[in-house]
Design a protein around this motif. Structure first.
Motif, PDB file in Angstrom:
ATOM      1  N   SER A  48       0.791   0.465  -0.668  1.00 37.07           N
ATOM      2  CA  SER A  48       0.442   1.528  -1.622  1.00 37.07           C
ATOM      3  C   SER A  48       1.701   2.114  -2.257  1.00 37.07           C
ATOM      4  O   SER A  48       1.735   2.373  -3.465  1.00 37.07           O
ATOM      5  CB  SER A  48      -0.348   2.637  -0.935  1.00 37.07           C
ATOM      6  N   GLN A  93      -6.599   3.661  -4.083  1.00 32.81           N
ATOM      7  CA  GLN A  93      -7.251   3.338  -2.820  1.00 32.81           C
ATOM      8  C   GLN A  93      -8.387   4.335  -2.525  1.00 32.81           C
ATOM      9  O   GLN A  93      -9.418   3.981  -1.996  1.00 32.81           O
ATOM     10  CB  GLN A  93      -6.200   3.385  -1.700  1.00 32.81           C
ATOM     11  N   ASP A 170      -5.418  -0.992  -5.820  1.00 31.39           N
ATOM     12  CA  ASP A 170      -5.093  -0.726  -4.423  1.00 31.39           C
ATOM     13  C   ASP A 170      -6.384  -0.738  -3.627  1.00 31.39           C
ATOM     14  O   ASP A 170      -7.156   0.214  -3.676  1.00 31.39           O
ATOM     15  CB  ASP A 170      -4.380   0.632  -4.319  1.00 31.39           C
TER      16      ASP A 170
HETATM   17 MG   LIG Z   1      -2.467   1.810   1.092  1.00 33.10          MG
END
Ligand SMILES: [Mg+2]
Ligand SMILES: Nc1ncnc2c1ncn2[C@@H]1O[C@H](COP(=O)(O)OP(=O)(O)OP(=O)(O)O)[C@@H](O)[C@H]1O
Lengths: 245, 406
Positions: A48, A93, A170
């Protein structure tokens, strides 16, 4: 082939209390125009963090990042903002949707900051993007009225809506069942065929077969960088999966 | 950046968080409304006292026998008789800064007409008394110089006396009323003045020639007071000095002697009274200021509490391409909408509350333009600043830091 992204010894340190966390310890690679790359690695390996830097959301502590040959570090905040708006589509994410706001308005958001797009065109494009992720009948639902998978798809639609050259995802399929995951994968493959550059962070090793290239991170470093010879078609795989309806 | 889009974004942000917008607005509304109302009450009572004083004639000067008691000087009882008719004549003939002058003597008693009677006092004055007190004769006339010389038993009466004595709608002119057994012929009726702002009935008045009251009612040769009016309000000081000079000469006072009379101008009284109301206005302004501060803190509170939520929103907007100028414009527009709307609602409520105070408590009120402008400006500027400041801080962060803000 033209390089879109060039990373040279990128490091990212976080200061937590007195302790320095080295999230990235010198990452270097080049991604060419039109590549479909997956980034894999254990949790906490810095995926990330890396993607945030690629998306111009975060600045590296050290190292040089060239986007289309231009050093990102030298750009002004405004130039970076315009870049994020026109050049990059980012899928978080954890979705990061505006609360209490409808799916349609969430998807329209990037275009609100693009004065070249008229109000009617904005709405049309947002609707097309939502349709392509299978949310045609959820456009007027607000974030709290949707499932995790649906919110994820809204986040994907938002990243597609500005027709950006680079798409950074992500864990874009982290919350989806395998059928929907493959649908999203097929969608990304379509975009890839149209010439987009796609960087896709995932924990699912099966997805490796559907991309050009696979980069594996461990402890903030690139440990493997493989090219894929035989690329599978996600639509073919979809046919083998049982229908759920 | 497209300003229409920014306004749309700001409106959208406001309508998705109506409660937050409303609470912020509430702080501004309370601040503005309370300042306006408080100051209106303060200014109102000040105004009413001022107008009451000018009603009585702002250039009026009162001369009383005896030394000024305000300094705590002991008063000699015999000094109560220090004012004589000669003093009156000399002021009338010699004072340059005095336009009107009238002696004053009064006697208490009961007025009787037919079967009606009414308690009151009769005022012995000269005809110029009307000019000094700004009274007008509505019907009939004021007594003549000849009637003064002959100590004629005539009088001019106020509306309250008319209402209480002449209950059968008789024309009072020419009627004879009795006061302490002495008959007075009514020769004039005064124009009604109503109650003054201190609640005193200004129509409960009976005027007679001062000679009549001195000789026929009181049997005295001294005056209880002299009323004068200065040429203009600005000349009150000169007139006061002049009068003092004349009286000191008349009374043959040495330089070392204290005055055996008191000269007081209405102006002095007015300064005294308006300083009291000034104090009250300051007090109310303090209360209003406190409500302003409380309102301001309310605004800050709401803004501060929403900073976390809003910083995330800012990060998210920046991540999809909003520049810091877009973010700042959006927050500025939001803050202006909230503050100006709140300010306007506050003005409306403040004015409404002021009229309710006037209506229900019947207090004198007066809304001054500057109080409206001041309260509006302070509240809206507080609101705009505290709406904009957290946004400025957040807009300088990297988007990811703003999104992760806790
Ligand atoms: Mg991550
Ligand atoms: N803002 C931050 N402050 C401090 N440490 C951070 C911060 N962001 C990330 N880290 C640390 O950097 C390391 C890498 O985090 P990152 O989020 O990049 O991992 P990841 O590979 O995406 O993991 P996952 O697969 O669980 O999403 C972790 O050890 C994490 O604790």
């Amino acid at each position: 082939m033209k390089a879109v992204i060039e990373l040279n010894e990128i490091k990212r340190d976080f200061l937590v209390g007195d302790e320095v966390v080295h999230a990235l310890r010198g990452v270097s690679f080049t991604i060419n125009e039109g590549e479909f790359v997956t980034i894999m690695g254990a949790s906490g390996s810095g995926k990330s963090t890396l993607l945030n830097i690629l998306g111009c959301l975060d600045t590296p502590s050290e190292g040089v990042y060239l986007l289309d040959g231009n050093p990102v570090k030298k750009m002004s905040n405004n130039e970076r903002a315009v870049l994020r708006n026109r050049k990059i589509g980012f899928i978080f994410q954890n979705y990061n949707l505006l609360p209490k706001t409808t799916a349609l308005e969430n998807v329209e958001l990037p275009l609100m900051y693009n004065p070249d797009v008229s109000a009617s065109e904005r709405k049309k494009r947002a609707m097309v993007a939502l349709e392509s992720v299978g949310l045609k009948d959820r456009m007027m639902h607000t974030s709290n009225q949707m499932s995790g998978g649906q919110m994820q798809r809204v986040a994907i639609a938002r990243a597609l809506v500005n027709d950006s050259a680079v798409i950074l995802a992500d864990e874009a399929t982290g919350n989806l069942d395998s059928r929907t995951s493959y649908e999203i994968l097929a969608l990304l493959q379509d975009l890839h065929r149209k010439g987009r550059t796609i960087i896709f962070v995932t924990h699912n090793p099966d997805f490796y077969d559907y991309c050009d290239r696979n980069i594996i991170l461990r402890d903030g470093k690139v440990v493997e960088d493989n090219r894929n010879k035989v690329i599978k078609d996600a639509r073919e795989t979809l046919k083998t999966l049982p229908e759920e309806d | 950046m497209n300003i229409i889009n920014l306004i749309k974004i700001a409106f959208k942000a406001l309508t998705t968080n109506t409660m937050r917008a409303f609470l912020t607005m509430l702080g501004i509304i309370i601040g503005v409304a309370s300042v306006i109302t408080m100051l209106a009450i303060g200014q109102g009572s000040k105004k009413s006292i001022q107008s009451q004083i000018s009603e009585m004639g702002s250039n009026m000067i009162m001369i009383n026998p005896g030394a000024d008691m305000r300094g705590g000087v002991r008063m000699d009882p015999s000094s109560m008789q220090t004012l004589k008719l000669d003093d009156y004549y000399d002021i009338r003939d010699e004072a340059m800064y005095v336009s009107f002058v009238s002696p004053n003597v009064s006697s208490n008693g009961q007025f009787i007409f037919g079967s009606n009677n009414y308690p009151g006092s009769i005022n012995g004055v000269g005809p110029e008394y009307l000019d000094i007190r700004q009274l007008k004769v509505e019907s009939g006339e004021i007594f003549s110089d000849e009637q003064i010389q002959t100590s004629a038993k005539v009088c001019v009466i106020g509306q309250t006396i008319v209402d209480n004595l002449f209950t059968n709608d008789e024309d009072p002119i020419g009627q004879v009323i009795r006061f302490n057994k002495i008959p007075f012929t009514v020769i004039g009726v005064l124009e009604a003045k109503g109650y003054n702002s201190m609640g005193m009935d200004q129509d409960e008045v009976v005027l007679a020639p001062y000679t009549t009251v001195m000789k026929r009612l009181l049997a005295i040769t001294y005056l209880q007071g002299i009323y004068c009016s200065a040429l203009t309000e600005d000349m009150t000081d000169q007139a006061t000095e002049e009068i003092t000079e004349i009286l000191r000469t008349n009374h043959k006072l040495l330089d070392s002697d204290d005055d055996d009379f008191t000269v007081r101008s209405q102006q002095e009284l007015s300064t005294m009274m308006s300083s009291t109301t000034d104090l009250m206005t300051i007090l109310l302004a303090c209360i209003a200021g406190i409500s302003l501060v409380v309102g301001g803190i309310g605004i800050m509170n709401i803004m501060y509490v929403s900073v976390t939520e809003r910083t995330r929103e800012i990060g998210l907007r920046m991540s999809v391409g909003a520049r810091s100028i877009d973010i700042l414009s959006q927050f500025l527009i939001e803050a202006i909408i909230i503050s100006v709307t709140g300010g306007i609602i506050g003005i409306l409520i403040g004015v409404l509350a002021t009229y309710l105070v006037k209506l229900i408590a019947s207090w004198p009120v007066y809304i001054q333009t500057w109080s409206v402008i001041l309260s509006f400006a302070v509240c809206t500027i507080t609101g705009i600043f505290f709406g904009w400041y957290p946004a400025r801080k957040a807009a300088n962060l990297d988007p990811i830091d703003a999104i992760r803000y806790e």
